[in-house]
Write an enzyme that holds these catalytic residues in place. Structure first.
Site, PDB file in Angstrom:
ATOM      1  CG  ASN A 151      31.429  33.725  42.453  1.00 53.88           C
ATOM      2  OD1 ASN A 151      30.441  34.160  43.049  1.00 53.88           O
ATOM      3  ND2 ASN A 151      32.664  33.970  42.855  1.00 53.88           N
TER       4      ASN A 151
ATOM      5  NE  ARG B 176      47.456  43.432  28.757  1.00 59.28           N
ATOM      6  CZ  ARG B 176      47.211  42.669  29.829  1.00 59.28           C
ATOM      7  NH1 ARG B 176      46.028  42.169  30.040  1.00 59.28           N
ATOM      8  NH2 ARG B 176      48.164  42.406  30.697  1.00 59.28           N
TER       9      ARG B 176
ATOM     10  CG  MET C 144      42.259  35.160  38.297  1.00 54.95           C
ATOM     11  SD  MET C 144      41.487  36.355  39.393  1.00 54.95           S
ATOM     12  CE  MET C 144      42.931  36.930  40.263  1.00 54.95           C
ATOM     13  NE  ARG C 145      45.796  37.846  29.786  1.00 55.32           N
ATOM     14  CZ  ARG C 145      47.068  38.088  29.802  1.00 55.32           C
ATOM     15  NH1 ARG C 145      47.787  37.701  30.809  1.00 55.32           N
ATOM     16  NH2 ARG C 145      47.643  38.718  28.802  1.00 55.32           N
TER      17      ARG C 145
ATOM     18  CG  ASN D 208      34.713  41.365  37.823  1.00 51.96           C
ATOM     19  OD1 ASN D 208      34.902  40.155  37.762  1.00 51.96           O
ATOM     20  ND2 ASN D 208      35.502  42.175  38.509  1.00 51.96           N
TER      21      ASN D 208
ATOM     22  CG  HIS E  31      36.863  43.195  43.382  1.00 47.52           C
ATOM     23  ND1 HIS E  31      38.043  42.721  42.847  1.00 47.52           N
ATOM     24  CD2 HIS E  31      37.209  43.910  44.478  1.00 47.52           C
ATOM     25  CE1 HIS E  31      39.061  43.147  43.580  1.00 47.52           C
ATOM     26  NE2 HIS E  31      38.579  43.875  44.577  1.00 47.52           N
TER      27      HIS E  31
ATOM     28  CD  GLU F 294      38.751  53.466  37.606  1.00 52.48           C
ATOM     29  OE1 GLU F 294      39.189  53.513  38.753  1.00 52.48           O
ATOM     30  OE2 GLU F 294      37.761  54.111  37.208  1.00 52.48           O
TER      31      GLU F 294
ATOM     32  CG  ASP G 224      38.911  45.221  40.398  1.00 59.93           C
ATOM     33  OD1 ASP G 224      38.236  44.393  39.764  1.00 59.93           O
ATOM     34  OD2 ASP G 224      40.012  44.947  40.919  1.00 59.93           O
TER      35      ASP G 224
HETATM   36  C1  GRF Z   1      36.142  35.241  43.786  1.00 60.73           C
HETATM   37  O1  GRF Z   1      36.497  35.676  45.066  1.00 60.73           O
HETATM   38  C2  GRF Z   1      35.792  36.405  42.913  1.00 60.73           C
HETATM   39  O2  GRF Z   1      35.151  37.453  43.597  1.00 60.73           O
HETATM   40  C3  GRF Z   1      37.146  36.852  42.430  1.00 60.73           C
HETATM   41  O3  GRF Z   1      37.859  35.675  42.207  1.00 60.73           O
HETATM   42  C4  GRF Z   1      37.337  34.643  43.048  1.00 60.73           C
HETATM   43  C5  GRF Z   1      36.942  33.509  42.165  1.00 60.73           C
HETATM   44  O4  GRF Z   1      36.562  32.360  42.877  1.00 60.73           O
HETATM   45  N1  GRF Z   1      37.022  37.719  41.276  1.00 60.73           N
HETATM   46  P1  GRF Z   1      35.769  31.217  42.133  1.00 60.73           P
HETATM   47  O5  GRF Z   1      36.550  30.846  40.878  1.00 60.73           O
HETATM   48  O6  GRF Z   1      34.385  31.705  41.819  1.00 60.73           O
HETATM   49  O7  GRF Z   1      35.759  30.054  43.105  1.00 60.73           O
END
Ligand code: GRF
Length: 218
Positions: free
Chosen positions: A13, A64, A89-90, A106, A108, A142, A144
């Site tokens: 992304n 945290r 991822m945090r 974000n 998802h 919250e 996602d």
């Molecule tokens: C993607 O699927 C995004 O939607 C999720 O984590 C993944 C990240 O992939 N939150 P990348 O790092 O963009 O390749």
């Protein structure tokens, strides 16, 4: 507009955002990319594009809150108008999220509110669901759960695996809807007001979709 991107992983992304920004289609420049994992390939992608790439390993902080505070401080140095989480991822705490509320997006990989959390592609297969996709949403405390902006849907092909389905969602949905959402935000078309998403001055009753993509993002 100045954008800071938060990453933890491969950075597909991020790559799409970098390419659209370089081509002048985002209406935004990427001021910095910040990871909580030193080994994230996304950092290499940022460096290759000449964008400052920083790492704040979350394990270096005693709590945290301490990590969130350090991260906010680093982000503020770049004075971004928008913060985009792209595979970060945090979970960020309420104080952090409220500080950036209305200027944090974000992506998802599911049709939220279906399947928040991890392993979304496997969950879709386990439930034998006919369709799947991805959602760009404003971030609220919250996880996602923030108001959706755009959601792209695809049919689930027969005989796919979580990996092949995930690739399809990435290629056909994520890499299109995220740059588009950022471009809309950059030109002021997208605003979070009193918990609702306003698009071109009108509150959204449902998320935008793939049909709403503008030409450069299709
Ligand atoms: C993607 O699927 C995004 O939607 C999720 O984590 C993944 C990240 O992939 N939150 P990348 O790092 O963009 O390749």
């Amino acid at each position: 507009m100045r954008l800071v991107v938060l990453v933890s992983g491969s950075g597909r992304n991020l790559q799409a955002l970098l390419e659209h920004a370089a081509a002048g289609r985002l209406g935004a420049s990427i001021a910095a990319v910040i990871s909580n994992r030193a080994e994230a390939p996304a950092l290499q992608r940022a460096r290759a594009a000449g964008v400052p790439a920083l790492c704040l390993p979350h394990g270096d902080y005693p709590s945290r809150q301490a990590f969130d505070a350090a991260l906010a401080e680093v982000i503020d140095r770049f004075e971004p108008q928008l913060l985009a989480m792209a595979g970060f991822m945090r979970v960020l705490g309420r104080d952090f999220v409220e500080r950036f509320e209305g200027r944090m997006l974000n992506i998802h990989p599911s049709l939220l509110p279906r399947h928040p959390g991890l392993d979304t592609h496997q969950k879709v297969l386990d439930a034998a669901e006919p369709e799947h996709g991805a959602t760009v949403h404003f971030v609220t405390p919250e996880v996602d759960g923030g108001p959706p902006v755009i959601q792209g849907r695809i049919g689930v092909p027969p005989r796919c695996t979580a990996a092949t389905l995930g690739d399809k969602v990435m290629r056909e949905v994520e890499l299109r809807i995220y740059p588009q959402a950022v471009a809309w935000f950059a030109r002021g078309a997208l605003v979070l007001r009193q918990g609702r998403v306003w698009f071109r001055g009108v509150p959204l009753v449902e998320p935008l979709g793939l049909d709403d993509l503008e030409e450069p993002f299709r």
